[in-house]
Design a protein around this motif. Structure first.
Motif, short mmCIF file in Angstrom:
data_model
loop_
_atom_site.label_atom_id
_atom_site.label_comp_id
_atom_site.label_asym_id
_atom_site.label_seq_id
_atom_site.Cartn_x
_atom_site.Cartn_y
_atom_site.Cartn_z
N ALA A 48 3.31 50.68 15.47
CA ALA A 48 2.07 50.48 16.20
C ALA A 48 1.27 49.31 15.63
N PHE A 49 1.27 49.17 14.29
CA PHE A 49 0.61 48.01 13.69
C PHE A 49 1.22 46.71 14.20
N ALA A 50 2.55 46.66 14.25
CA ALA A 50 3.22 45.45 14.74
C ALA A 50 2.91 45.20 16.21
N VAL B 138 -6.58 47.11 13.26
CA VAL B 138 -5.54 46.09 13.17
C VAL B 138 -5.56 45.17 14.39
N LEU B 139 -5.80 45.75 15.55
CA LEU B 139 -5.87 44.95 16.79
C LEU B 139 -6.96 43.88 16.70
N LEU B 140 -8.14 44.26 16.20
CA LEU B 140 -9.25 43.32 16.12
C LEU B 140 -8.98 42.25 15.07
N ILE B 141 -8.37 42.65 13.95
CA ILE B 141 -8.00 41.66 12.93
C ILE B 141 -6.97 40.68 13.50
N ALA B 142 -6.03 41.20 14.27
CA ALA B 142 -5.02 40.34 14.88
C ALA B 142 -5.65 39.38 15.89
N PHE B 143 -6.59 39.89 16.67
CA PHE B 143 -7.25 39.01 17.64
C PHE B 143 -8.01 37.90 16.94
N GLU B 144 -8.71 38.26 15.87
CA GLU B 144 -9.46 37.25 15.12
C GLU B 144 -8.52 36.19 14.56
N VAL C 51 -0.57 41.61 22.26
CA VAL C 51 -1.57 41.09 23.20
C VAL C 51 -2.44 40.00 22.55
N PRO C 52 -2.94 40.19 21.31
CA PRO C 52 -3.73 39.12 20.70
C PRO C 52 -2.97 37.80 20.57
N SER C 53 -1.66 37.87 20.29
CA SER C 53 -0.91 36.63 20.13
C SER C 53 -0.81 35.86 21.44
N ILE C 54 -0.90 36.56 22.55
CA ILE C 54 -0.82 35.91 23.86
C ILE C 54 -2.21 35.57 24.39
N VAL C 55 -3.12 36.53 24.31
CA VAL C 55 -4.44 36.39 24.91
C VAL C 55 -5.42 35.70 23.98
N GLY C 56 -5.26 35.89 22.64
CA GLY C 56 -6.23 35.39 21.68
C GLY C 56 -6.56 33.92 21.84
N ALA D 262 6.41 34.72 23.58
CA ALA D 262 7.35 35.83 23.78
C ALA D 262 7.70 36.52 22.48
N GLY D 263 7.55 35.81 21.37
CA GLY D 263 7.87 36.39 20.08
C GLY D 263 7.03 37.59 19.73
N GLY D 264 5.80 37.64 20.21
CA GLY D 264 4.97 38.81 19.95
C GLY D 264 5.59 40.08 20.51
N GLY D 265 6.14 39.98 21.72
CA GLY D 265 6.76 41.15 22.33
C GLY D 265 8.06 41.55 21.65
N THR D 266 8.89 40.55 21.30
CA THR D 266 10.17 40.90 20.66
C THR D 266 9.96 41.39 19.23
#
Length: 486
Positions: A166-168, A48-54, A173-178, A330-334
């Motif tokens: 955990a999926f959420a 899921v992390l890699l899909i989110a980063f993509e 991190v991807p939403s900020i760093v991607g 910030a929305g990714g964290g909340t």
């Protein structure tokens, strides 16, 4: 991988729910990071992390790719191609998982996802790039439904909220760093590396997860062995994919002739939706139909509004695209925080009330966003409002997944998970199409993807997007009162 470590560290703090004796749990105190579940949890969360980063990185690289491939005129189809094929993949994955188990759908989906990335990353012309995105979307549709079925089969009821949280959290991190990482790679190495580099990273999580999936979730459920695929549902899936594509195409071109593909799209969508979603979804029947409806109402209203936030900040308040994008960071964290709150065992008796609160927060955030059209309102107020809205989405989206699995018989988990994702994805394209059409009709100007530039945008055009979407979110708050069977 650092994001996964942080995510799982947070998951380790989650307290388990009361043990369900019907669940195959080695130990009543086992957690998602316990010995029995550690490899599976790390593996599927990493996927899921890699899909989110993509997903977060592609938007940054896409404009450069379209320019280099002389395909700016076809730019929108690189996104709609992904979406329309993913709808078909979702339905197929539901059938496949129920009748053969989720392992085949998951591995095939990841293979298609990786193949699509490679095709797009090596494309020399725009039509081949779009074809790669379509293949990637088909794979993504297979993967997301198969993962839901894995959760339903491999984890006991008391651990499902934690793995959904955990999926959420995997999107934080991807939403900020991607976008930043994608921009750096695009600038220094070229846009192609954004696409061709990700398939290489999938090997590690697959090596961890597949043996555990094979042991815990492989094979059909009892009574489904040898059952053939429902051909009618497959035909309806093709109809819903084609109909969604036609509707999105019509919304992007407001000429009179566009009415024809719009009508054709509606003619395909209506019977397909009625056939693929649980009976009574359209009228918010109590129980599972309302859970599926709520998912679409929440996701569609929020995503349709969010797509216009950076654009509004760039064109109306003069922010740079980077600063406008950071307004949503910030929305990714909340969002992850909201998902974590719903996973706490103490809130289980109040889940529906939390979801009502979540939808009210979503509606308030959407309604507050266009306040920045008034010069005296600080631009950063959007970031604050959106952080609250994302917290509400975290409460609602993860809870809807938990309720769906609770209300689904084992032999229907795949089909119902597919219905949930179809509701999510289809509402996105319908409400985005409606919002985009209203935006263009009221002088929104020429819009590129979600937040680059526009010419001649009128403030009223933005209000015409946000205020109706806030109303849709309020309808979602009412739907939360119908999630349990009376």
């Amino acid at each position: 991988m650092a994001a996964v470590d942080l995510t799982l560290a947070g998951m380790a703090l989650l307290e388990p729910h009361d043990t369900d004796v019907a669940d195959h749990v080695p130990s009543g105190g086992e957690t998602v990071l316990g010995r029995s579940y550690r490899a599976l949890s790390v593996g599927i969360v990493s996927v899921v992390l890699l899909i989110a980063f993509e997903a977060t990185a592609v938007g940054t690289a896409m404009p450069v790719a379209a320019r280099e491939l002389n395909g700016v005129g076809l730019y929108a189809f690189a996104f709609s191609g992904y979406f329309t094929t993913s709808l078909f993949g979702m339905v197929l994955a539901g059938q496949w998982s129920d009748r053969r188990g989720p392992l085949g759908a998951l591995t095939s989906g990841i293979a298609a996802f990786a193949a699509g990335l490679m095709v797009s990353g090596t494309a020399g012309v725009m039509w081949l790039f779009i074809l790669g995105r379509a293949v990637q979307g088909f794979g993504g549709g297979l993967v997301i439904v198969a993962l839901y079925v894995v959760v339903g089969r491999a984890y006991p009821v008391r651990l499902r909220p934690a793995i959904m949280a955990a999926f959420a959290a995997s999107w934080v991190v991807p939403s900020i760093v991607g976008p930043l990482a994608s921009g750096a790679v695009t600038e220094h190495l070229g846009w192609r590396w954004v696409f061709v580099g990700i398939p290489l990273l999938v090997v590690f999580p697959l090596a961890l997860a597949l043996p555990q999936i094979r042991r815990r979730a492989a094979g059909p459920v009892d009574g489904a062995e040898g059952a053939s695929f429902d051909r009618r549902r497959i035909r309806l899936a093709l109809g819903i994919s084609l109909g969604a594509g036609l509707l999105q195409y019509a919304a992007q071109d407001l000429r009179p002739l566009s009415v024809l593909p719009a009508l054709a799209g509606v003619a395909l969508l209506v019977p397909a939706v009625l056939g693929l979603l649980p009976r009574g979804t359209y009228r918010a029947a109590r129980g599972l139909p309302s859970v599926v409806l709520l998912r679409g109402v929440a996701a569609g209203s929020f995503i349709a509004a969010e797509s216009f936030v950076p654009l509004m900040l760039v064109t109306q308040r003069g922010l740079s695209p980077t600063l406008a994008g950071f307004s949503l960071a910030a929305g990714g964290g909340t969002w992850a925080l909201g998902s974590w709150v719903q996973s706490r065992p103490r809130v289980e008796p109040y889940r529906e009330r939390l979801m009502t609160v979540g939808m009210v927060l979503v509606a308030a955030a959407i309604a507050a966003a266009p306040s920045v059209l008034v010069d005296g309102v600080p631009a950063w107020s959007v970031a604050v409002a959106w952080a609250f809205g994302c917290f509400g989405m975290g409460l609602v989206i993860s809870s809807s997944s938990v309720l769906l699995l609770q209300l689904s018989a084992p032999e229907e988990a795949g089909t119902n998970s597919a219905a949930l994702q179809i509701s999510d994805g289809l509402s996105n394209v319908v409400l985005l199409s409606a919002g985009g059409a209203a935006f263009a009709a009221l002088g929104g100007g020429t819009v590129t993807h979600a937040a680059t530039e526009a010419s001649g945008s009128h403030p009223a055009a933005f209000a015409a997007v946000f205020l109706p979407m806030a109303g849709v979110a309020l309808v979602g708050a009412w739907v939360t009162t119908r999630l349990r069977v009376a």
